[in-house]
Design a protein around this motif. Sequence first.
Motif, PDB file in Angstrom:
ATOM      1  N   LEU A  98       2.816  11.104   9.487  1.00 54.93           N
ATOM      2  CA  LEU A  98       2.789   9.678   9.184  1.00 54.93           C
ATOM      3  C   LEU A  98       1.516   9.345   8.424  1.00 54.93           C
ATOM      4  CD1 LEU A  98       3.837   6.746   9.520  1.00 54.93           C
ATOM      5  CD2 LEU A  98       2.540   6.671  11.679  1.00 54.93           C
ATOM      6  N   GLY A  99       1.669   8.692   7.280  1.00 58.56           N
ATOM      7  CA  GLY A  99       0.523   8.233   6.511  1.00 58.56           C
ATOM      8  C   GLY A  99       0.564   6.729   6.312  1.00 58.56           C
ATOM      9  N   THR A 100      -0.530   6.187   5.856  1.00 56.43           N
ATOM     10  CA  THR A 100      -0.577   4.754   5.561  1.00 56.43           C
ATOM     11  C   THR A 100       0.109   4.485   4.222  1.00 56.43           C
ATOM     12  OG1 THR A 100      -2.688   4.881   4.399  1.00 56.43           O
ATOM     13  CG2 THR A 100      -2.770   4.527   6.785  1.00 56.43           C
ATOM     14  N   SER A 101       0.704   3.297   4.108  1.00 58.23           N
ATOM     15  CA  SER A 101       1.272   2.874   2.833  1.00 58.23           C
ATOM     16  C   SER A 101       0.209   2.261   1.943  1.00 58.23           C
ATOM     17  CB  SER A 101       2.387   1.852   3.069  1.00 58.23           C
ATOM     18  OG  SER A 101       3.471   2.457   3.730  1.00 58.23           O
ATOM     19  N   VAL A 114      -3.670  -4.073   1.118  1.00 61.93           N
ATOM     20  CA  VAL A 114      -3.946  -3.830   2.533  1.00 61.93           C
ATOM     21  C   VAL A 114      -2.646  -3.964   3.316  1.00 61.93           C
ATOM     22  CG1 VAL A 114      -5.259  -4.599   4.550  1.00 61.93           C
ATOM     23  CG2 VAL A 114      -6.295  -4.684   2.265  1.00 61.93           C
ATOM     24  N   GLU A 115      -2.335  -2.961   4.131  1.00 56.73           N
ATOM     25  CA  GLU A 115      -1.086  -3.017   4.886  1.00 56.73           C
ATOM     26  C   GLU A 115      -1.246  -3.816   6.177  1.00 56.73           C
ATOM     27  OE1 GLU A 115      -0.516   0.790   7.687  1.00 56.73           O
ATOM     28  OE2 GLU A 115      -0.434   1.299   5.560  1.00 56.73           O
ATOM     29  N   ASP A 116      -0.118  -4.170   6.794  1.00 57.19           N
ATOM     30  CA  ASP A 116      -0.135  -4.923   8.049  1.00 57.19           C
ATOM     31  C   ASP A 116      -0.989  -4.194   9.087  1.00 57.19           C
ATOM     32  OD1 ASP A 116       1.636  -6.563   6.771  1.00 57.19           O
ATOM     33  OD2 ASP A 116       3.394  -5.935   7.924  1.00 57.19           O
ATOM     34  N   ALA A 128       0.499   1.778  14.049  1.00 59.55           N
ATOM     35  CA  ALA A 128       0.836   1.926  15.462  1.00 59.55           C
ATOM     36  C   ALA A 128       2.332   1.776  15.689  1.00 59.55           C
ATOM     37  CB  ALA A 128       0.064   0.910  16.294  1.00 59.55           C
ATOM     38  N   GLU A 129       2.963   0.811  15.011  1.00 61.75           N
ATOM     39  CA  GLU A 129       4.398   0.616  15.181  1.00 61.75           C
ATOM     40  C   GLU A 129       5.181   1.791  14.602  1.00 61.75           C
ATOM     41  OE1 GLU A 129       5.951  -1.617  16.941  1.00 61.75           O
ATOM     42  OE2 GLU A 129       4.077  -2.622  17.478  1.00 61.75           O
ATOM     43  N   ALA A 130       4.737   2.304  13.453  1.00 62.46           N
ATOM     44  CA  ALA A 130       5.416   3.441  12.859  1.00 62.46           C
ATOM     45  C   ALA A 130       5.238   4.695  13.719  1.00 62.46           C
ATOM     46  CB  ALA A 130       4.887   3.684  11.446  1.00 62.46           C
ATOM     47  N   ALA A 131       4.046   4.869  14.298  1.00 64.47           N
ATOM     48  CA  ALA A 131       3.816   5.995  15.194  1.00 64.47           C
ATOM     49  C   ALA A 131       4.742   5.916  16.403  1.00 64.47           C
ATOM     50  CB  ALA A 131       2.357   6.028  15.647  1.00 64.47           C
ATOM     51  N   LEU A 132       4.910   4.714  16.934  1.00 64.78           N
ATOM     52  CA  LEU A 132       5.804   4.524  18.071  1.00 64.78           C
ATOM     53  C   LEU A 132       7.235   4.908  17.701  1.00 64.78           C
ATOM     54  CD1 LEU A 132       5.901   3.452  21.015  1.00 64.78           C
ATOM     55  CD2 LEU A 132       6.410   1.200  20.058  1.00 64.78           C
ATOM     56  N   ARG A 160       9.282  -2.692   5.696  1.00 70.92           N
ATOM     57  CA  ARG A 160       8.561  -3.914   5.342  1.00 70.92           C
ATOM     58  C   ARG A 160       8.190  -3.901   3.863  1.00 70.92           C
ATOM     59  NH1 ARG A 160       4.146  -4.398  10.334  1.00 70.92           N
ATOM     60  NH2 ARG A 160       5.645  -4.171  12.053  1.00 70.92           N
ATOM     61  N   PRO A 161       8.455  -4.975   3.142  1.00 71.50           N
ATOM     62  CA  PRO A 161       8.087  -5.023   1.714  1.00 71.50           C
ATOM     63  C   PRO A 161       6.591  -4.792   1.533  1.00 71.50           C
ATOM     64  CG  PRO A 161       9.494  -6.876   2.300  1.00 71.50           C
ATOM     65  CD  PRO A 161       9.100  -6.217   3.596  1.00 71.50           C
TER      66      PRO A 161
END
Length: 269
Positions: free
Chosen positions: A200-203, A224-226, A231-235, A256-257
């Motif tokens: 998992l990486g940041t967008s 800047v992402e949410d 944390a939500e993507a990791a879950l 998420r756009p």
Amino acid sequence: MGSMDGRAALVTGASRGIGQYIAERFAAEGAAVALVARTAAAGSSALPGSLEEVVARIRARGGRVEAIRADLTVPDDVETIVERAEAALGPLDTLVNNAGVNFYGPALDVRPRRYALMMQMMVHAPFRLCQLAVPGMVERERGWVLNITSKQARHPAGPPYPDWASDGCVAYGMCKAALDRLTTGLAAELDGSGVRVNSLGTSGLVMTPGVAVVSPHTPDNAPVEDSDAMAEAALALCGAGAATGRIAYSMELLGRPFPEGPWALSATF
């Protein structure tokens, strides 16, 4: 009842930043969490954040958590982490390899010691932690491994190359590319075992304490992402129904756009 009730997770680099966010989110869902980092006490690092502060926050919310002080750049420390975590929390079913470091600069100027430190923390340590933690998961036919990667592991399209392709992240990107190959290879080897392995990486930009100090990317030149996205993507990737062998990015995974910025997927391969 949380979605991770009865689970035991180990998260490296959990004294601040993305590791902290993931650990706190897992704890909120009922997981018992072992936090791994070098910074044990508040004020003992040049960067804000410490194990004791994260432990206090999780316990204040009723979560179960243990601090495992260890330096992932020291191989002898790495050897003790899983044993210590399981002694405190019981058998691990979730491993998040998050700890990372970057020394920005041209590839030909990277000092050997800094290169070795990056490789040890982001390649050798995650590999060894998998060797130590995953066999127990296989034996119990249930487990999740999440490796925190980066779009800088991808290849910039060119020539001509965009300016951001020379942002001083070649060595860092090499480490994350190796971590992605660990993800896909281990997922293949463990397919059918009940153990899922994903990256998992940041967008976009996550303004962690480390990023704020060293990164050339800022909210002025990168989206800047949410704040809750990683944390939500990791879950999601450590959930009961998660797939395996994915290399995913937070905002895209969550549907998420998100505006394209440096290291956009469309400009890499």
